[in-house]
Design a protein around this motif. Structure first.
Motif, PDB file in Angstrom:
ATOM      1  N   GLU A 226      21.586 -16.465 -30.758  1.00 28.30           N
ATOM      2  CA  GLU A 226      20.078 -15.830 -30.907  1.00 28.30           C
ATOM      3  C   GLU A 226      20.019 -14.501 -30.954  1.00 28.30           C
ATOM      4  O   GLU A 226      20.531 -13.455 -30.455  1.00 28.30           O
ATOM      5  CB  GLU A 226      19.560 -15.961 -29.164  1.00 28.30           C
ATOM      6  CG  GLU A 226      18.025 -15.568 -28.972  1.00 28.30           C
ATOM      7  CD  GLU A 226      17.786 -15.831 -27.576  1.00 28.30           C
ATOM      8  OE1 GLU A 226      17.308 -14.663 -27.051  1.00 28.30           O
ATOM      9  OE2 GLU A 226      17.895 -16.803 -27.067  1.00 28.30           O
ATOM     10  N   PRO A 227      19.487 -14.092 -32.074  1.00 27.72           N
ATOM     11  CA  PRO A 227      19.524 -12.721 -32.538  1.00 27.72           C
ATOM     12  C   PRO A 227      18.607 -11.689 -31.563  1.00 27.72           C
ATOM     13  O   PRO A 227      17.912 -12.055 -30.886  1.00 27.72           O
ATOM     14  CB  PRO A 227      18.590 -12.693 -33.943  1.00 27.72           C
ATOM     15  CG  PRO A 227      17.791 -14.146 -33.866  1.00 27.72           C
ATOM     16  CD  PRO A 227      18.601 -14.968 -33.043  1.00 27.72           C
ATOM     17  N   PRO A 228      19.151 -10.397 -31.573  1.00 22.81           N
ATOM     18  CA  PRO A 228      18.533  -9.546 -30.674  1.00 22.81           C
ATOM     19  C   PRO A 228      17.284  -9.286 -30.970  1.00 22.81           C
ATOM     20  O   PRO A 228      16.642  -9.225 -31.967  1.00 22.81           O
ATOM     21  CB  PRO A 228      19.376  -8.292 -30.743  1.00 22.81           C
ATOM     22  CG  PRO A 228      20.689  -8.696 -31.423  1.00 22.81           C
ATOM     23  CD  PRO A 228      20.425  -9.842 -32.119  1.00 22.81           C
ATOM     24  N   PRO A 229      16.442  -8.879 -29.825  1.00 23.74           N
ATOM     25  CA  PRO A 229      15.028  -8.405 -30.264  1.00 23.74           C
ATOM     26  C   PRO A 229      15.013  -7.239 -31.215  1.00 23.74           C
ATOM     27  O   PRO A 229      15.629  -6.340 -31.182  1.00 23.74           O
ATOM     28  CB  PRO A 229      14.411  -7.787 -28.709  1.00 23.74           C
ATOM     29  CG  PRO A 229      15.372  -8.256 -27.778  1.00 23.74           C
ATOM     30  CD  PRO A 229      16.751  -8.634 -28.568  1.00 23.74           C
ATOM     31  N   GLY A 230      13.895  -7.710 -32.161  1.00 24.51           N
ATOM     32  CA  GLY A 230      13.565  -6.527 -33.146  1.00 24.51           C
ATOM     33  C   GLY A 230      14.595  -6.839 -34.323  1.00 24.51           C
ATOM     34  O   GLY A 230      14.165  -6.261 -35.455  1.00 24.51           O
ATOM     35  N   VAL A 231      15.236  -7.817 -34.491  1.00 25.16           N
ATOM     36  CA  VAL A 231      16.095  -8.206 -35.792  1.00 25.16           C
ATOM     37  C   VAL A 231      14.981  -8.853 -36.675  1.00 25.16           C
ATOM     38  O   VAL A 231      14.861  -8.555 -37.878  1.00 25.16           O
ATOM     39  CB  VAL A 231      17.294  -8.819 -35.436  1.00 25.16           C
ATOM     40  CG1 VAL A 231      17.814  -9.520 -36.722  1.00 25.16           C
ATOM     41  CG2 VAL A 231      18.241  -8.201 -34.716  1.00 25.16           C
TER      42      VAL A 231
ATOM     43  N   GLU B 122       8.393  -4.674 -35.557  1.00 26.30           N
ATOM     44  CA  GLU B 122       7.258  -4.406 -34.947  1.00 26.30           C
ATOM     45  C   GLU B 122       7.430  -3.971 -33.324  1.00 26.30           C
ATOM     46  O   GLU B 122       6.503  -3.259 -32.816  1.00 26.30           O
ATOM     47  CB  GLU B 122       5.971  -5.204 -35.076  1.00 26.30           C
ATOM     48  CG  GLU B 122       5.672  -5.190 -36.672  1.00 26.30           C
ATOM     49  CD  GLU B 122       5.096  -3.704 -37.079  1.00 26.30           C
ATOM     50  OE1 GLU B 122       4.307  -3.112 -36.480  1.00 26.30           O
ATOM     51  OE2 GLU B 122       5.412  -3.420 -38.057  1.00 26.30           O
ATOM     52  N   VAL B 123       8.196  -4.813 -32.735  1.00 23.43           N
ATOM     53  CA  VAL B 123       8.425  -4.542 -31.415  1.00 23.43           C
ATOM     54  C   VAL B 123       8.872  -3.207 -30.778  1.00 23.43           C
ATOM     55  O   VAL B 123       8.631  -2.793 -29.576  1.00 23.43           O
ATOM     56  CB  VAL B 123       9.524  -5.608 -30.567  1.00 23.43           C
ATOM     57  CG1 VAL B 123       8.986  -6.998 -30.490  1.00 23.43           C
ATOM     58  CG2 VAL B 123      10.803  -5.437 -31.023  1.00 23.43           C
ATOM     59  N   PHE B 124       9.300  -2.454 -31.935  1.00 23.00           N
ATOM     60  CA  PHE B 124       9.870  -1.109 -31.589  1.00 23.00           C
ATOM     61  C   PHE B 124       8.829  -0.071 -32.197  1.00 23.00           C
ATOM     62  O   PHE B 124       9.026   0.928 -32.129  1.00 23.00           O
ATOM     63  CB  PHE B 124      10.983  -0.705 -32.364  1.00 23.00           C
ATOM     64  CG  PHE B 124      12.185  -1.729 -31.620  1.00 23.00           C
ATOM     65  CD1 PHE B 124      12.574  -1.609 -30.243  1.00 23.00           C
ATOM     66  CD2 PHE B 124      12.823  -2.643 -32.465  1.00 23.00           C
ATOM     67  CE1 PHE B 124      13.741  -2.472 -29.792  1.00 23.00           C
ATOM     68  CE2 PHE B 124      13.866  -3.571 -32.035  1.00 23.00           C
ATOM     69  CZ  PHE B 124      14.204  -3.359 -30.586  1.00 23.00           C
ATOM     70  N   ARG B 125       7.769  -0.283 -32.707  1.00 20.46           N
ATOM     71  CA  ARG B 125       6.538   0.282 -33.263  1.00 20.46           C
ATOM     72  C   ARG B 125       6.303   1.588 -32.120  1.00 20.46           C
ATOM     73  O   ARG B 125       6.085   2.645 -32.392  1.00 20.46           O
ATOM     74  CB  ARG B 125       5.298  -0.486 -33.744  1.00 20.46           C
ATOM     75  CG  ARG B 125       4.445   0.439 -34.384  1.00 20.46           C
ATOM     76  CD  ARG B 125       3.583  -0.226 -35.236  1.00 20.46           C
ATOM     77  NE  ARG B 125       2.892  -0.046 -36.438  1.00 20.46           N
ATOM     78  CZ  ARG B 125       3.386   0.533 -37.305  1.00 20.46           C
ATOM     79  NH1 ARG B 125       4.588   1.066 -37.215  1.00 20.46           N
ATOM     80  NH2 ARG B 125       2.969   0.873 -38.418  1.00 20.46           N
TER      81      ARG B 125
END
Length: 116
Positions: A66-71, A75-78
């Motif tokens: 499962e790829p890490p969040p944001g890969v 936009e999750v890091f905006r």
């Protein structure tokens, strides 16, 4: 260690550079300490939560691919920003921060120039 530099107050540690001081501390730390008895401050809790999330993401990648969040969705890091700002005393810090974030999120203005 330079004992003369220590005694002459030229260097508290007697070790020449920051890099060597860091290396000396790292290599002389000894066994890993049990931190279960500690009472963490809010800033410490933020660090431990961030580390826990990173470990969970690494395990999810290893175990379930499962790829890490944001890969897949950057936009999750905006809205995640670090740093500091100075504000006047007339508004609350939350309002001043929201204003600073809005300014930082705007795209830079486009200037058109005639090509000769």
């Amino acid at each position: 260690m330079d004992r003369t530099a220590q005694s002459d107050n030229l260097s508290f540690s007697g070790i020449d550079s920051i890099h060597l001081q860091d290396q000396a501390v790292t290599e002389s730390m000894g066994a890993i300490l049990d931190h279960a008895f500690e009472h963490l401050a809010p800033s410490d809790q933020m660090i431990t939560r961030r580390r826990r999330r990173l470990l969970m993401a690494a395990r999810a990648l290893r175990d379930r691919r499962e790829p890490p969040p944001g890969v897949e969705d950057v936009e999750v890091f905006r809205d995640a920003r670090g740093g500091y700002f100075v504000s006047d005393d007339r508004s609350g810090w939350q309002d001043a921060y929201a204003e600073q974030l809005a300014v930082a999120s705007r795209p830079p203005p486009i200037t058109l120039r005639a090509v000769e």
